[in-house]
Design an enzyme around this catalytic site. Structure first.
Site, PDB file in Angstrom:
ATOM      1  N   GLN A  73       5.813   1.878  -5.240  1.00 13.15           N
ATOM      2  CA  GLN A  73       4.768   1.238  -5.883  1.00 13.15           C
ATOM      3  C   GLN A  73       3.378   1.988  -5.520  1.00 13.15           C
ATOM      4  O   GLN A  73       3.130   2.180  -4.099  1.00 13.15           O
ATOM      5  CB  GLN A  73       5.026   0.214  -5.453  1.00 13.15           C
ATOM      6  CG  GLN A  73       3.640  -0.885  -6.526  1.00 13.15           C
ATOM      7  CD  GLN A  73       3.836  -2.528  -5.436  1.00 13.15           C
ATOM      8  OE1 GLN A  73       3.302  -3.243  -5.061  1.00 13.15           O
ATOM      9  NE2 GLN A  73       3.555  -2.985  -6.610  1.00 13.15           N
TER      10      GLN A  73
ATOM     11  N   GLY B 254      11.951  -9.987  -3.273  1.00 13.38           N
ATOM     12  CA  GLY B 254      11.444  -9.518  -2.302  1.00 13.38           C
ATOM     13  C   GLY B 254      12.340 -10.282  -1.056  1.00 13.38           C
ATOM     14  O   GLY B 254      13.030 -10.050  -0.613  1.00 13.38           O
ATOM     15  N   ARG B 255      11.736 -11.565  -0.843  1.00 21.11           N
ATOM     16  CA  ARG B 255      12.031 -12.273   0.441  1.00 21.11           C
ATOM     17  C   ARG B 255      13.848 -12.264   0.710  1.00 21.11           C
ATOM     18  O   ARG B 255      14.103 -12.249   1.558  1.00 21.11           O
ATOM     19  CB  ARG B 255      11.253 -13.326   0.497  1.00 21.11           C
ATOM     20  CG  ARG B 255      10.119 -12.619   1.299  1.00 21.11           C
ATOM     21  CD  ARG B 255       9.792 -14.883   1.278  1.00 21.11           C
ATOM     22  NE  ARG B 255       7.342 -14.200   1.738  1.00 21.11           N
ATOM     23  CZ  ARG B 255       6.557 -14.078   0.471  1.00 21.11           C
ATOM     24  NH1 ARG B 255       6.743 -14.023  -0.038  1.00 21.11           N
ATOM     25  NH2 ARG B 255       5.614 -14.126   1.037  1.00 21.11           N
TER      26      ARG B 255
ATOM     27  N   ARG C  74       2.567  -4.005 -12.394  1.00 19.04           N
ATOM     28  CA  ARG C  74       3.069  -5.101 -11.948  1.00 19.04           C
ATOM     29  C   ARG C  74       1.442  -5.796 -12.271  1.00 19.04           C
ATOM     30  O   ARG C  74       0.258  -5.403 -11.565  1.00 19.04           O
ATOM     31  CB  ARG C  74       2.727  -5.532 -10.445  1.00 19.04           C
ATOM     32  CG  ARG C  74       3.211  -6.744 -10.171  1.00 19.04           C
ATOM     33  CD  ARG C  74       3.955  -7.090  -8.454  1.00 19.04           C
ATOM     34  NE  ARG C  74       4.798  -6.288  -8.480  1.00 19.04           N
ATOM     35  CZ  ARG C  74       5.912  -7.498  -8.261  1.00 19.04           C
ATOM     36  NH1 ARG C  74       5.890  -8.450  -7.533  1.00 19.04           N
ATOM     37  NH2 ARG C  74       7.594  -6.343  -7.821  1.00 19.04           N
TER      38      ARG C  74
ATOM     39  N   CYS D 106       5.410  -4.606   2.094  1.00 17.00           N
ATOM     40  CA  CYS D 106       4.808  -4.276   2.820  1.00 17.00           C
ATOM     41  C   CYS D 106       6.188  -3.953   3.857  1.00 17.00           C
ATOM     42  O   CYS D 106       6.166  -5.672   3.859  1.00 17.00           O
ATOM     43  CB  CYS D 106       3.613  -4.691   2.538  1.00 17.00           C
ATOM     44  SG  CYS D 106       2.327  -4.108   1.269  1.00 17.00           S
TER      45      CYS D 106
ATOM     46  N   LEU E  81      10.671 -16.943  -6.524  1.00 14.67           N
ATOM     47  CA  LEU E  81      11.417 -17.760  -5.769  1.00 14.67           C
ATOM     48  C   LEU E  81      12.319 -17.601  -6.293  1.00 14.67           C
ATOM     49  O   LEU E  81      13.262 -18.940  -7.120  1.00 14.67           O
ATOM     50  CB  LEU E  81      10.903 -19.005  -5.825  1.00 14.67           C
ATOM     51  CG  LEU E  81      11.684 -19.544  -4.641  1.00 14.67           C
ATOM     52  CD1 LEU E  81      11.106 -19.392  -3.563  1.00 14.67           C
ATOM     53  CD2 LEU E  81      11.073 -21.183  -4.213  1.00 14.67           C
TER      54      LEU E  81
ATOM     55  N   TYR F  95      -5.589  -6.495  -5.454  1.00 11.75           N
ATOM     56  CA  TYR F  95      -6.232  -5.121  -5.158  1.00 11.75           C
ATOM     57  C   TYR F  95      -6.883  -5.190  -6.029  1.00 11.75           C
ATOM     58  O   TYR F  95      -7.088  -5.515  -6.916  1.00 11.75           O
ATOM     59  CB  TYR F  95      -4.608  -4.637  -4.748  1.00 11.75           C
ATOM     60  CG  TYR F  95      -3.702  -5.186  -3.735  1.00 11.75           C
ATOM     61  CD1 TYR F  95      -4.386  -5.875  -2.739  1.00 11.75           C
ATOM     62  CD2 TYR F  95      -2.931  -5.873  -3.995  1.00 11.75           C
ATOM     63  CE1 TYR F  95      -3.683  -6.241  -1.268  1.00 11.75           C
ATOM     64  CE2 TYR F  95      -2.446  -6.277  -2.752  1.00 11.75           C
ATOM     65  CZ  TYR F  95      -2.581  -6.506  -1.486  1.00 11.75           C
ATOM     66  OH  TYR F  95      -1.907  -7.141  -0.538  1.00 11.75           O
TER      67      TYR F  95
END
Length: 396
Positions: free
Chosen positions: A100, A326-327, A232, A25, A304, A184
Site C-alpha cells: 500500500q 486485518g486484526r 482504498r 502499520c 469487523l 490521509y
C-alpha cells in the site's frame, strides 16, 4: 464448495481465493527501511491461507510517514530492503504480495500507538517534521498546522507516487494499493472538511478529485497491466459536512475509467466531530454492495469480518468480491487455513505444516471445535518413507 475459496482474477493476477490480508502499520521501520520484524511478520502472513497479502502503508516521501517507524519507498536502501523481503517470502505459498502506497498529509509526524497517551502529534524535541496538506488546517488544536501544498509540492508528491510505484515493480510486488482513506493526504484532498482550497484542486467534487485522479493516471501509466492496481477509499466521512456515499460512487466510477482494478470500501478517521456508529460484524459491507452496483470493478469489503461464516456469507451473497481482514490476521496468523476447515474445504498446506492439517492431526477437532466434523474425522494419513503425504481429496 465454499465461494470464499474460489479463485478470482484481479487485474492481471489470478488469486487462489477471496481472502486478503489488509495493510497494517507495524511502526517497526528504521528511517523508512524494513527490518527483521517485517520479514517475520510478512512471512507468517504468507502462510495464513490468504490469496493476497498487502504490506502496510508505505510512505512515498519522508514527509508522508505517519511516524518515525513507518516504512518508506523513496530511497535505494528502501527498495533494496523490500526487494530482499519479497524474494524471501514470495515462494512460501501461492499468495500474491501487494504493498500500500500512502502519504499521511496533515496526519504525519505522529507518535506511535504505545506513546499516544502523551498526545498524538510529535513535538519538536521528538523529531517532528513539516507536514503538508491541501489546506493549512490542523487535525485539531493539539496538532501541528500543515503547510498548504503549492504547485511545487503538488508536483513533488505526484512524482513521489510514480517513483514509488516503479520501485515497487522492481522490488517484485504483484499489486499496488493507493491509500485514499482514513484521513490521509488523498482523502484530505477529496473531503470538503479538510480541503478549503479555492483553486482547481478545491471547491467542487470534480476539483477535489483532481489530484487523486492525476496520481492514479500517472501510476497506472508506469504500473504493469499484468499486475493489479487498487484504491482504498472512504465511503462516508460520518461527518455532517463531509463526503457521502453518493460522492464515493462518483469517485469509484472515475477510478474505474482510469484503469483501477479494485476498490476497498472503508470509512471514518478524517477529523474530530465524526459521529461514528458502533462497530458491528460486517458494519461496512453495505458500502461494498453500493459500489458493486455502481461499477464493474472488483470490490473488497472490510469492517469487523472476524469469522469464516461471515466472510463466506458476504462472498456467497454477492455483497463483495473479496474480504480484507486485518486484526483477525494478527490474532490468528493462520486465519485462512482455519477458515477453510471451518467451512469444510480442504486446502493445501506447506509441507512443513502438513502434520497440523485437519485430516493429518487427530487433535484438530479439539483445537478447533467449530470446524466441520468431516475434516476432523477423516482417515489420518500415516507417514510414508519419512514424509507426510497429502491426501488426494478436494472440497469438503
Amino acid at each position: 464448495m465454499s465461494t470464499l475459496f474460489t479463485p478470482i482474477d484481479l487485474g492481471g493476477l489470478t488469486l487462489q481465493n477471496r481472502i486478503v490480508v489488509s495493510p497494517m502499520c507495524q511502526y517497526s521501520a528504521v528511517a523508512g527501511t524494513a527490518q527483521p520484524w517485517h520479514l517475520v511478520h510478512l512471512g507468517g502472513l504468507m502462510l495464513s491461507g490468504a490469496g493476497l497479502v498487502i504490506m502496510e502503508a508505505t510512505a512515498t516521501e519522508a514527509a508522508g510517514r505517519i511516524t518515525h517507524g513507518c516504512l518508506g519507498l523513496y530511497t535505494d536502501e528502501h527498495e533494496a530492503a523490500l526487494s530482499d523481503l519479497v524474494a524471501k517470502t514470495k515462494g512460501l505459498s501461492g499468495a500474491a504480495i501487494g504493498i500500500q502506497l500512502a502519504h499521511a498529509g496533515r496526519r504525519a509526524s505522529c507518535r506511535t500507538v504505545r506513546d499516544r497517551q502523551k498526545g498524538e502529534s510529535l513535538p519538536p524535541e521528538e523529531g517532528a517534521w513539516q507536514t503538508w496538506a491541501p489546506s493549512a488546517v490542523g487535525y485539531d488544536e493539539t496538532w501541528h498546522t500543515p503547510k498548504e501544498m503549492d504547485a511545487d509540492a503538488l508536483n513533488r508528491v505526484r512524482r513521489s507516487f510514480v517513483e514509488a510505484a516503479k520501485r515497487a515493480d522492481r522490488a517484485g510486488f504483484d499489486l499496488i494499493e493507493l491509500h485514499g482513506a482514513h484521513g490521509y493526504l488523498l482523502h484530505q484532498f477529496l473531503s470538503p472538511v479538510t480541503n478549503r482550497r479555492s483553486d482547481a484542486y478545491g471547491g467542487t467534487l470534480a476539483n477535489r478529485m483532481r489530484f487523486i485522479l492525476e496520481i492514479v493516471a500517472e501510476v497506472r501509466a508506469v504500473w504493469p497491466r499484468n499486475k493489479a492496481l487498487g484504491y482504498r477509499m472512504n465511503s462516508t466521512d460520518w461527518h455532517p459536512d463531509g463526503l457521502t456515499l453518493e460522492d464515493a460512487e462518483v469517485l469509484a466510477r472515475q477510478l474505474e475509467s482510469a484503469g483501477v482494478d479494485y476498490v476497498v470500501m472503508s470509512a471514518g478517521n478524517l477529523a474530530p466531530g465524526c459521529k461514528i456508529p458502533p462497530a458491528a460484524p460486517g458494519h461496512q459491507v453495505d458500502y461494498a454492495i453500493r459500489i458493486k452496483g455502481a461499477t464493474a470493478m472488483t470490490v473488497m469489503a472490510v469492517g469487523l469480518i472476524a469469522t469464516p461464516q461471515l466472510a463466506e456469507c458476504i462472498i456467497a451473497g454477492g455483497d463483495a468480491d473479496m474480504v480484507a481482514i486485518g486484526r483477525g490476521m494478527l490474532d490468528d496468523p493462520r486465519w485462512g487455513l482455519h477458515a477453510a476447515a471451518a467451512l469444510g474445504v480442504d486446502v493445501d498446506y506447506p509441507d512443513q505444516y502438513l502434520r497440523a492439517r485437519p485430516n493429518n492431526w487427530i487433535g484438530f477437532a479439539e483445537a478447533h471445535p467449530d470446524a466441520r466434523p468431516v475434516l476432523a474425522t477423516r482417515q489420518i494419513d500415516r507417514p510414508s518413507s519419512g514424509a507426510w503425504d497429502r491426501p488426494d481429496v478436494t472440497g469438503g
